[in-house]
Motif scaffolding. Structure first.
Motif, PDB file in Angstrom:
ATOM      1  N   SER A 107      28.518  16.926  18.637  1.00  0.00           N
ATOM      2  CA  SER A 107      28.817  17.745  19.757  1.00  0.00           C
ATOM      3  C   SER A 107      30.205  17.391  20.155  1.00  0.00           C
ATOM      4  O   SER A 107      31.082  16.364  20.035  1.00  0.00           O
ATOM      5  N   ARG A 108      30.990  18.576  20.440  1.00  0.00           N
ATOM      6  CA  ARG A 108      32.337  18.519  21.067  1.00  0.00           C
ATOM      7  C   ARG A 108      32.342  17.506  22.268  1.00  0.00           C
ATOM      8  O   ARG A 108      33.555  17.168  22.604  1.00  0.00           O
ATOM      9  N   GLY A 110      31.589  14.592  22.452  1.00  0.00           N
ATOM     10  CA  GLY A 110      31.780  13.515  21.633  1.00  0.00           C
ATOM     11  C   GLY A 110      30.513  12.545  21.746  1.00  0.00           C
ATOM     12  O   GLY A 110      30.490  11.362  21.482  1.00  0.00           O
ATOM     13  N   ALA A 227      35.736  12.548  18.194  1.00  0.00           N
ATOM     14  CA  ALA A 227      35.078  13.866  18.249  1.00  0.00           C
ATOM     15  C   ALA A 227      35.471  14.791  19.448  1.00  0.00           C
ATOM     16  O   ALA A 227      35.510  15.898  19.346  1.00  0.00           O
ATOM     17  N   ARG A 228      35.873  14.265  20.388  1.00  0.00           N
ATOM     18  CA  ARG A 228      36.274  14.765  21.534  1.00  0.00           C
ATOM     19  C   ARG A 228      37.571  15.593  21.159  1.00  0.00           C
ATOM     20  O   ARG A 228      38.103  16.620  21.998  1.00  0.00           O
ATOM     21  N   ASP A 230      38.670  16.882  18.460  1.00  0.00           N
ATOM     22  CA  ASP A 230      38.750  17.517  17.221  1.00  0.00           C
ATOM     23  C   ASP A 230      37.462  18.339  16.668  1.00  0.00           C
ATOM     24  O   ASP A 230      36.593  17.722  16.268  1.00  0.00           O
ATOM     25  N   ALA A 231      37.444  19.663  16.936  1.00  0.00           N
ATOM     26  CA  ALA A 231      36.343  20.266  16.895  1.00  0.00           C
ATOM     27  C   ALA A 231      35.967  20.438  15.361  1.00  0.00           C
ATOM     28  O   ALA A 231      34.822  20.442  14.906  1.00  0.00           O
ATOM     29  N   CYS A 234      33.997  17.440  14.437  1.00  0.00           N
ATOM     30  CA  CYS A 234      32.598  17.671  14.585  1.00  0.00           C
ATOM     31  C   CYS A 234      31.839  18.370  13.678  1.00  0.00           C
ATOM     32  O   CYS A 234      30.683  17.742  13.436  1.00  0.00           O
ATOM     33  N   GLU A 235      32.430  19.575  13.151  1.00  0.00           N
ATOM     34  CA  GLU A 235      31.754  20.365  12.310  1.00  0.00           C
ATOM     35  C   GLU A 235      31.699  19.621  11.016  1.00  0.00           C
ATOM     36  O   GLU A 235      30.546  19.551  10.050  1.00  0.00           O
TER      37      GLU A 235
END
Length: 268
Positions: A107-108, A110, A227-228, A230-231, A234-235
């Motif tokens: 998840s964005r 985090g 994670a928070r 960089d979208a 996350c992908e």
């Protein structure tokens, strides 16, 4: 909302989320996910959680919470950001046939969120939030439901397959639940992995997956920060789970609708 659903007391400070230890918001503190859940049913009303004396729910939709939607702090934040002030009944229920697994995506926010999975014979105490139309739209949007590429789909789970029992012994005709369209993570042997809480989960995954450490760092704190920020990362992490062969079906795919991601039985 019928005022008889709550029992406000003169000493309202006793029922603030802060006083009850329920004010934490996983959105702000990802390693606290899924947040602190109430010990009993209540009526979430802004910054308060009042005792629930009688459930009046015409026109409201029952949504089963398996993750942070059962956290009054998180759910209240979603409503406040949308400018909604109507109370939300949060009802403790006994659910048969479901377990809480790990969503197969990063998840964005985090964290790696929870997702329901089929588990015949398993009995869990969870919460159902009874949402009006505006509240339901807010929670749908927070789960990515309206988007074709969103991670979750809101599916109707009928009582015949997933009995949900209220504290007075009544069984609901069914509930909605957010099912991850990508599936859930397994333990390496094909058995769906239970969600133990965010810090423990990230510690286990980072220790066992060298490629995940390369992307997100060696500690849960590093994972959250990257994670928070960089979208695309996350992908990439989401794809890595599939590439490592760690994704399995939730067993709830038959209930997941096509199209926009929601399903409503007749009369609901």
């Amino acid at each position: 909302m019928d005022p008889d659903t709550a029992a406000p007391e003169p000493d309202s400070e006793r029922h603030t989320l802060e006083a009850l230890g329920l004010s934490g918001v996983p959105h702000d503190d990802p390693l606290s996910y899924p947040g602190v859940w109430p010990r009993r049913s209540g009526l979430l009303d802004g910054g308060h959680l009042w005792p629930l004396t009688r459930l009046v729910h015409p026109g409201r939709t029952p949504v089963l919470a398996v993750g942070s939607n059962a956290s009054p702090g998180q759910l209240g934040r979603k409503m406040a950001r949308a400018g909604l002030s109507a109370p939300v009944p949060m009802v403790k229920v006994r659910v048969t046939g479901l377990a809480v697994g790990v969503s197969a995506h990063v998840s964005r926010m985090g964290y790696i969120s929870a997702s329901p999975l089929s588990a015949p014979g398993t009995v869990r105490e969870l919460f159902v939030a009874w949402l009006d139309g505006e509240q339901l739209a807010v929670v749908d949007a927070s789960e990515g439901v309206p988007l074709p590429a969103g991670n979750f789909r809101r599916a109707w789970l009928p009582a015949a397959q997933v009995p949900v029992e209220l504290e007075d012994g009544r069984t609901l005709p069914g509930v909605y639940a957010y099912v991850n369209r990508r599936g859930v993570l397994h333990d390496g042997g094909g058995t769906p992995r239970p969600h133990p809480g965010q810090r423990e989960l990230l510690t286990e995954l980072l220790a066992g997956l060298p490629r995940l450490r390369v992307l997100f760092g060696a500690t849960p704190e590093e994972f959250v920060a990257r994670a928070r920020a960089d979208a695309a990362l996350c992908e990439h992490g989401t794809r890595l789970f599939a590439e490592e062969g760690l994704v399995t079906r939730s067993g709830l795919e038959a209930y997941v609708p096509a199209g926009r991601g929601t399903d409503a039985p007749e009369g609901h």
